[in-house]
Design an enzyme around this catalytic site. Structure first.
Site, mmCIF file in Angstrom:
data_model
loop_
_atom_site.group_PDB
_atom_site.id
_atom_site.type_symbol
_atom_site.label_atom_id
_atom_site.label_comp_id
_atom_site.label_asym_id
_atom_site.label_seq_id
_atom_site.Cartn_x
_atom_site.Cartn_y
_atom_site.Cartn_z
ATOM 1 C CG HIS A 141 -2.102 -0.890 1.102
ATOM 2 N ND1 HIS A 141 -2.049 -2.221 1.475
ATOM 3 C CD2 HIS A 141 -3.362 -0.685 0.640
ATOM 4 C CE1 HIS A 141 -3.217 -2.782 1.253
ATOM 5 N NE2 HIS A 141 -4.025 -1.882 0.741
ATOM 6 C CE LYS A 145 -3.928 -0.437 4.575
ATOM 7 N NZ LYS A 145 -5.259 0.155 4.842
#
Length: 251
Positions: A141, A145
């Site tokens: 990600h 995040k």
């Protein structure tokens, strides 16, 4: 017309949802909730408790710390709610179950249709491979995040454990000089960097062969699209806990 209160309206996903919902002829945002003040074409509030506008459904794409207030608000008003926020604690998940006795609650750790179909595929193939194959999950990600591993990685890991005869122990990353890596373990590995929207790979590694199931999110639109589908679906329900698998099965 489905009237929506959007929680987390000024966040990354909230902004994507604003655009997507504006393109829906049968939906509209009637109020937005966000801790940061922002301008919009609808009334905005910093807390959901300050909002007294009538709606048909709430979509929450905020922060896990904001979810308890959203659940209380929706349970008190018998207002269907889509919880799309990830990183939920066990206490919040228990609160969701309690709220679902008062109203309709939709929750998925990932709103992507593809991810949820991948989870169904995992439940199909895992029993055949369980006895000989190590199973590992790698998720990637963007560097903003906050939670690791991702809720989606845990969703996929849980799909594995739903299908095995002997439940696997989750191992979050691996390090050391004397690892055994038994079949009873399921490794979950998190990568964070750049602007990666989301990539998940489930690896089945057996004697002399490897199977990889991969899902790549090319934009955040897929999550917004799933949340919109969930809102349409849950707005017709009155009580209970629902997820993407139920939506798929009823479609």
């Amino acid at each position: 017309m489905i009237d929506i209160i959007l929680s987390g309206a000024n966040g990354r996903m909230g902004q994507v949802l604003q655009t997507m919902i504006s393109q829906q002829s049968e939906m509209q945002i009637v109020a937005g909730i966000d801790r940061d003040v922002f301008e919009a074409d609808f009334p905005t509030y910093q807390t959901i408790t300050a909002c007294q506008i009538n709606a048909d459904v709430v979509i929450d794409f905020s922060h896990y710390s904001a979810v308890p207030a959203v659940l209380d608000y929706c349970a008190d008003r018998k207002l269907p709610v889509v919880i799309a926020t990830t990183g939920l604690t066990n206490d919040i998940q228990e609160q969701m179950k309690s709220a679902a006795t008062q109203t309709a609650v939709f929750f998925s750790a990932n709103m992507s249709l593809g991810i949820n179909l991948l989870a169904k595929a995992i439940r199909e193939i895992t029993p055949v491979l369980e006895e000989e194959f190590n199973i590992e999950i790698v998720e990637k990600h963007h560097n903003q995040k906050k939670d690791a591993p991702s809720g989606t990685a845990l969703l996929l890991a849980d799909a594995v454990n739903d299908a095995v005869q002997t439940e696997k122990t989750y191992v979050y990353g691996r390090h050391g000089n004397d690892l055994e890596n038994p079949l009873s373990e399921l490794g979950i590995h998190a990568v964070r960097g750049g602007t990666i929207p989301g990539e998940h790979t489930v690896i089945y590694a057996g004697p002399d062969e490897v199977i990889e199931l991969n899902h790549l999110a090319l934009s955040r639109n897929i999550f917004a699209s799933g949340a919109v589908k969930a809102a349409k679906y849950i707005s017709k329900k009155t009580i209970g806990l629902y997820d993407m698998e139920k939506l798929i099965d009823e479609s």
